[in-house]
Design an enzyme around this catalytic site. Structure first.
Site, PDB file in Angstrom:
ATOM      1  N   ASP A 108      -3.464   1.616  11.833  1.00 48.34           N
ATOM      2  CA  ASP A 108      -3.125   2.148  10.515  1.00 48.34           C
ATOM      3  C   ASP A 108      -4.149   1.649   9.513  1.00 48.34           C
ATOM      4  O   ASP A 108      -3.983   0.581   8.921  1.00 48.34           O
ATOM      5  CB  ASP A 108      -1.716   1.718  10.075  1.00 48.34           C
ATOM      6  CG  ASP A 108      -1.395   2.225   8.664  1.00 48.34           C
ATOM      7  OD1 ASP A 108      -2.171   3.068   8.145  1.00 48.34           O
ATOM      8  OD2 ASP A 108      -0.386   1.784   8.081  1.00 48.34           O
TER       9      ASP A 108
ATOM     10  N   LYS B  27       7.032  -0.162  14.332  1.00 45.48           N
ATOM     11  CA  LYS B  27       6.132  -1.259  13.990  1.00 45.48           C
ATOM     12  C   LYS B  27       6.878  -2.189  13.050  1.00 45.48           C
ATOM     13  O   LYS B  27       7.495  -1.758  12.067  1.00 45.48           O
ATOM     14  CB  LYS B  27       4.824  -0.752  13.386  1.00 45.48           C
ATOM     15  CG  LYS B  27       4.929   0.055  12.112  1.00 45.48           C
ATOM     16  CD  LYS B  27       3.530   0.313  11.537  1.00 45.48           C
ATOM     17  CE  LYS B  27       3.575   0.753  10.092  1.00 45.48           C
ATOM     18  NZ  LYS B  27       2.252   0.897   9.482  1.00 45.48           N
TER      19      LYS B  27
ATOM     20  N   LYS C 158      10.173   5.143   6.727  1.00 47.99           N
ATOM     21  CA  LYS C 158      10.474   3.940   5.948  1.00 47.99           C
ATOM     22  C   LYS C 158      11.621   4.292   5.005  1.00 47.99           C
ATOM     23  O   LYS C 158      11.454   5.130   4.108  1.00 47.99           O
ATOM     24  CB  LYS C 158       9.258   3.539   5.106  1.00 47.99           C
ATOM     25  CG  LYS C 158       8.076   2.959   5.885  1.00 47.99           C
ATOM     26  CD  LYS C 158       6.861   2.865   4.971  1.00 47.99           C
ATOM     27  CE  LYS C 158       5.733   2.057   5.570  1.00 47.99           C
ATOM     28  NZ  LYS C 158       4.455   2.270   4.813  1.00 47.99           N
TER      29      LYS C 158
ATOM     30  N   SER D 155       5.423  -4.214   4.191  1.00 50.62           N
ATOM     31  CA  SER D 155       4.677  -5.485   4.218  1.00 50.62           C
ATOM     32  C   SER D 155       5.451  -6.603   3.522  1.00 50.62           C
ATOM     33  O   SER D 155       5.318  -7.768   3.860  1.00 50.62           O
ATOM     34  CB  SER D 155       3.292  -5.295   3.611  1.00 50.62           C
ATOM     35  OG  SER D 155       3.377  -4.697   2.349  1.00 50.62           O
TER      36      SER D 155
ATOM     37  N   GLU E 194       1.859  -9.420   7.433  1.00 48.18           N
ATOM     38  CA  GLU E 194       2.719  -8.935   8.510  1.00 48.18           C
ATOM     39  C   GLU E 194       2.627  -9.798   9.763  1.00 48.18           C
ATOM     40  O   GLU E 194       3.096  -9.420  10.832  1.00 48.18           O
ATOM     41  CB  GLU E 194       2.412  -7.466   8.804  1.00 48.18           C
ATOM     42  CG  GLU E 194       2.698  -6.591   7.583  1.00 48.18           C
ATOM     43  CD  GLU E 194       2.664  -5.098   7.857  1.00 48.18           C
ATOM     44  OE1 GLU E 194       2.143  -4.686   8.907  1.00 48.18           O
ATOM     45  OE2 GLU E 194       3.169  -4.339   7.005  1.00 48.18           O
TER      46      GLU E 194
ATOM     47  N   SER F 266       0.863  -1.178   0.000  1.00 52.76           N
ATOM     48  CA  SER F 266       0.000   0.000   0.000  1.00 52.76           C
ATOM     49  C   SER F 266       0.904   1.234   0.000  1.00 52.76           C
ATOM     50  O   SER F 266       1.043   1.925   0.992  1.00 52.76           O
ATOM     51  CB  SER F 266      -0.921  -0.013   1.223  1.00 52.76           C
ATOM     52  OG  SER F 266      -0.176   0.040   2.413  1.00 52.76           O
TER      53      SER F 266
ATOM     54  N   HIS G 284      -3.346  -6.111   2.959  1.00 54.69           N
ATOM     55  CA  HIS G 284      -2.396  -7.087   3.515  1.00 54.69           C
ATOM     56  C   HIS G 284      -3.019  -8.441   3.828  1.00 54.69           C
ATOM     57  O   HIS G 284      -2.360  -9.325   4.354  1.00 54.69           O
ATOM     58  CB  HIS G 284      -1.740  -6.540   4.788  1.00 54.69           C
ATOM     59  CG  HIS G 284      -0.822  -5.382   4.529  1.00 54.69           C
ATOM     60  ND1 HIS G 284      -0.240  -4.647   5.522  1.00 54.69           N
ATOM     61  CD2 HIS G 284      -0.384  -4.839   3.363  1.00 54.69           C
ATOM     62  CE1 HIS G 284       0.514  -3.689   4.991  1.00 54.69           C
ATOM     63  NE2 HIS G 284       0.435  -3.788   3.682  1.00 54.69           N
TER      64      HIS G 284
ATOM     65  N   GLU H 157      -2.352   6.188  12.382  1.00 52.11           N
ATOM     66  CA  GLU H 157      -1.531   6.471  11.194  1.00 52.11           C
ATOM     67  C   GLU H 157      -2.421   6.442   9.951  1.00 52.11           C
ATOM     68  O   GLU H 157      -3.292   5.579   9.825  1.00 52.11           O
ATOM     69  CB  GLU H 157      -0.455   5.376  11.103  1.00 52.11           C
ATOM     70  CG  GLU H 157       0.366   5.380   9.828  1.00 52.11           C
ATOM     71  CD  GLU H 157       1.236   4.123   9.718  1.00 52.11           C
ATOM     72  OE1 GLU H 157       1.606   3.540  10.758  1.00 52.11           O
ATOM     73  OE2 GLU H 157       1.524   3.706   8.587  1.00 52.11           O
TER      74      GLU H 157
ATOM     75  N   ASP I 250       1.980   8.601   6.903  1.00 51.66           N
ATOM     76  CA  ASP I 250       2.815   7.613   6.202  1.00 51.66           C
ATOM     77  C   ASP I 250       2.797   7.928   4.703  1.00 51.66           C
ATOM     78  O   ASP I 250       3.676   8.646   4.208  1.00 51.66           O
ATOM     79  CB  ASP I 250       2.280   6.200   6.499  1.00 51.66           C
ATOM     80  CG  ASP I 250       2.907   5.123   5.638  1.00 51.66           C
ATOM     81  OD1 ASP I 250       3.939   5.376   5.000  1.00 51.66           O
ATOM     82  OD2 ASP I 250       2.367   3.993   5.591  1.00 51.66           O
TER      83      ASP I 250
ATOM     84  N   GLU J 245      -4.274  -2.203   9.546  1.00 49.01           N
ATOM     85  CA  GLU J 245      -3.475  -2.670  10.692  1.00 49.01           C
ATOM     86  C   GLU J 245      -4.103  -2.320  12.032  1.00 49.01           C
ATOM     87  O   GLU J 245      -4.416  -1.163  12.289  1.00 49.01           O
ATOM     88  CB  GLU J 245      -2.061  -2.056  10.621  1.00 49.01           C
ATOM     89  CG  GLU J 245      -1.363  -2.398   9.327  1.00 49.01           C
ATOM     90  CD  GLU J 245      -0.033  -1.667   9.144  1.00 49.01           C
ATOM     91  OE1 GLU J 245       0.526  -1.163  10.139  1.00 49.01           O
ATOM     92  OE2 GLU J 245       0.431  -1.596   7.994  1.00 49.01           O
TER      93      GLU J 245
ATOM     94  N   HIS K 207       8.728  -1.149   9.223  1.00 49.42           N
ATOM     95  CA  HIS K 207       9.054  -2.144   8.188  1.00 49.42           C
ATOM     96  C   HIS K 207       8.166  -1.903   6.966  1.00 49.42           C
ATOM     97  O   HIS K 207       7.378  -0.949   6.950  1.00 49.42           O
ATOM     98  CB  HIS K 207       8.798  -3.551   8.744  1.00 49.42           C
ATOM     99  CG  HIS K 207       7.360  -3.800   9.120  1.00 49.42           C
ATOM    100  ND1 HIS K 207       6.818  -5.042   9.306  1.00 49.42           N
ATOM    101  CD2 HIS K 207       6.324  -2.924   9.323  1.00 49.42           C
ATOM    102  CE1 HIS K 207       5.539  -4.943   9.613  1.00 49.42           C
ATOM    103  NE2 HIS K 207       5.222  -3.673   9.634  1.00 49.42           N
TER     104      HIS K 207
HETATM  105  P1  PGA Z   1       3.156  -1.275   2.992  1.00 46.96           P
HETATM  106  O1  PGA Z   1       2.234  -1.031   4.252  1.00 46.96           O
HETATM  107  O2  PGA Z   1       4.497  -1.699   3.437  1.00 46.96           O
HETATM  108  O3  PGA Z   1       2.393  -2.351   2.250  1.00 46.96           O
HETATM  109  O4  PGA Z   1       3.173   0.022   2.229  1.00 46.96           O
HETATM  110  C1  PGA Z   1       2.688  -0.532   5.448  1.00 46.96           C
HETATM  111  C2  PGA Z   1       1.954   0.703   5.864  1.00 46.96           C
HETATM  112  O5  PGA Z   1       1.012   1.169   5.199  1.00 46.96           O
HETATM  113  O6  PGA Z   1       2.321   1.253   6.884  1.00 46.96           O
HETATM  114 ZN    ZN Z   2       0.890   2.991   6.794  1.00 50.49          ZN
END
Ligand code: PGA
Ligand code: ZN
Length: 426
Positions: free
Chosen positions: A240, A387, A336, A366, A203, A40, A153, A284, A311, A162, A364
Site C-alpha cells: 500500500d 491488514k 474501514k 494507523s 503500525e 493518510s 506512518h 492498494e 482505499d 506499507e 485497521h
Molecule cells: P491510515 O492508513 O489509517 O493512516 O489512513 C492506512 C491506509 O492507508 O491503508
Molecule cells: Zn491505504
C-alpha cells in the site's frame, strides 16, 4: 431496547484522543466500543469530528463528538427499541442529517453503532462475527502483516507507506500468524546486520532509512527465505504505497527520498515492473484518489494478475464504489468502518462489492485502539484477508489474537482462506 449510552474521550495508539462508548441494554447487557483514526485519510471519508481547540491536545480533542453522544444521541435512543442494527444506524443517520456525518461526527456515530452490535451479540449469546455475518461465517483470513512502514506512518526516507507479507501457504490462521511473525523477527536480524534501524512505525513494522523503495521489498524477500519459506509459494507480498499522499500537481512526488516527480503512466509502469519482478499478490492505492484515468489504466494493466484495491479511492462508500464498478476501476475495496461511520453502511458496501465480484480487504487505521471489532467483521463477511499491523504493538496483535480465538471456537468448521483470498492471484 437501549437503556443507557455514554461516551468518553480516550486515547488511540498515537496518543491522540478518540471516542469510546459504553452501552447498556434494558436486559442489563453491557458493551464497549472504541473508534480508530487514520493519518493518510481519503478526502471523501465521513467527518472525523475534532474540537479544534488548540489549548487541548493541539486541537485534536473529541469532546464535541463525545458531547453529541451524551447530550443529543443518548436522549433520542435511550428507552427506544431498535429491532436490529439497520434500524438503529439509519435512525442515527437521519438524526445527523448530513451526507458525511458532519453534524455529530462519524467518530460519535460509529462508536454507538459498534457498541450496539456488540451488545446485541452478547444479549443473544452469540459471537460478534455470527451476529454480523450469520451462521455461514467460517473463513479465517490471511493476515497481511505490514512489516516495513514508510510514507506518513514513519520518519524514514521510504516513500511508500506499507510493505506487507501474506503468509497464505499456511493451513490454518494460527500457522499463518506463526509464519508471519517468524519472517518479522527474521527481518529484524536482516536489518540489524545491514546496520539499519529496527525501531518501529505507527503500525508496528520496521521503519529504517533505505537506499531505495525497492530495497524494502528486497530485504523482505531475504527475510522470507532466511525464515525458511518460499517467496511467492508460501509467503507473498502486498503493498500500500498510499499514492494519494504523493499526488502533486498531476504527478507523483517521491516526497521522502529523491523528491523526483513521476507521471501517472510511469507509476503504472513502475507497478507493472514490480509485479513482474516480485511475488506481489495485492496492490492498494497504487495511484491517487483523484487520478481516476490512471486507475483505469492501472486496472487494465495489472488487474488481471493481482488484486488491485481502492482505499482512499472508495472510502468504504457504496456510491463511490458503484462509480468504480461502472468504470471498471480496481477489483477490490478496502473496508474501514470509520471511513463511512456505521456498521450497517459498511455491510452495505461489502454487499455491493461481492455482488460485482470485487473483493473486500478489511483494515485497521494507523491510529488504533485495543478494540478488535474488525477481526470479527472479517470472519463475518468471509473476507479472506485483512491488514492489521505486524508482529508487535498490543493494539495490532489484539486483532490477531481475537482471530485465533475465533478459529479455535469454530473448530473444524473453520477454513483458512489461503492464496484464493487474493483476486486473480495464482
Ligand atoms: P491510515 O492508513 O489509517 O493512516 O489512513 C492506512 C491506509 O492507508 O491503508
Ligand atoms: Zn491505504
Amino acid at each position: 431496547k437501549i437503556k443507557k449510552v455514554e461516551a468518553f474521550e480516550i486515547l488511540d495508539s498515537r496518543g491522540n484522543p478518540t471516542v469510546e462508548v459504553n452501552l447498556m441494554l434494558e436486559d442489563g447487557t453491557l458493551s464497549r466500543a472504541m473508534v480508530p483514526s487514520g493519518a493518510s485519510t481519503g478526502e471523501r471519508e465521513a467527518t472525523e469530528l475534532r474540537d479544534g481547540d488548540k489549548k487541548r491536545y493541539g486541537g485534536k480533542g473529541v469532546l464535541k463528538a463525545v458531547g453529541h453522544v451524551n447530550k443529543t444521541i443518548a436522549k433520542e435512543i435511550e428507552g427506544k427499541c431498535f429491532v436490529n442494527q439497520r434500524d438503529l444506524d439509519y435512525f442515527m443517520i437521519d438524526l445527523d442529517g448530513t451526507h458525511n456525518k458532519a453534524k455529530f461526527g462519524a467518530n460519535a456515530l460509529l462508536a454507538v453503532s459498534m457498541a450496539f452490535s456488540r451488545a446485541m451479540s452478547q444479549s443473544a449469546n452469540i459471537p460478534l462475527y455470527q451476529y454480523l455475518g450469520g451462521s455461514n461465517a467460517y473463513l479465517l483470513p490471511v493476515p497481511c502483516m505490514n512489516i516495513i512502514n514508510g510514507g506518513r506512518h514513519a520518519d524514514n526516507n521510504v516513500d511508500f507507506q506499507e510493505f506487507m507479507i501474506a503468509p497464505h501457504g499456511a493451513t490454518s490462521f494460527k500457522e499463518s500468524i506463526r509464519m508471519g511473525v517468524e519472517v518479522f523477527h527474521t527481518l529484524k536480524s536482516v536489518l540489524k546486520k545491514k546496520g539499519y534501524s529496527t525501531g518501529v512505525g505507527d503500525e508496528g513494522g520496521f521503519a529504517p532509512d533505505l537506499k531505495s523503495n525497492d530495497e524494502a521489498v528486497e530485504v523482505i524477500l531475504e527475510a522470507i527465505t532466511k525464515a525458511g519459506y518460499k517467496p511467492g509459494k508460501e509467503v507473498s507480498i502486498c503493498l500500500d504505497p498510499a499514492a494519494s499522499e504523493m499526488w502533486d500537481e498531476g504527478k507523483y512526488k517521491l516526497f521522502k527520498s529523491t523528491g523526483k516527480h513521476i507521471s501517472s503512466d510511469d507509476m503504472v509502469k513502475l507497478w507493472e515492473n514490480w509485479v513482474n519482478q516480485y511475488p506481489i499478490v495485492l496492490l492498494e492505492d497504487g495511484l491517487a484518489e483523484n487520478d481516476w484515468e490512471g486507475w483505469k489504466n492501472l486496472t487494465d494493466t495489472i488487474g488481471g494478475k493481482i488484486e488491485v484495491v481502492g482505499d482512499d479511492l472508495f472510502c468504504t462508500n457504496k456510491k463511490i464504489l458503484s462509480e468504480g464498478i461502472s468504470k471498471g476501476v480496481a477489483n477490490s475495496i478496502l473496508i474501514k468502518l470509520n471511513q463511512i461511520g456505521t456498521v450497517t453502511e459498511t455491510l452495505e458496501t461489502i454487499e455491493l462489492a461481492y455482488k460485482n465480484s470485487y473483493n473486500c480487504f478489511v483494515s485497521h487505521r494507523s491510529g488504533e485502539t485495543v478494540d478488535s471489532f474488525i477481526a470479527d467483521l472479517t470472519v463475518a463477511v468471509n473476507a479472506g484477508h485483512l491488514k492489521t499491523g505486524s508482529g508487535c504493538r498490543g493494539e495490532r496483535v489484539e486483532k490477531f489474537n481475537q482471530l485465533m480465538r475465533i478459529e479455535h471456537q469454530l473448530g473444524k468448521t473453520a477454513q483458512f482462506a489461503g492464496i484464493n483470498a487474493f483476486k486473480n492471484a495464482k
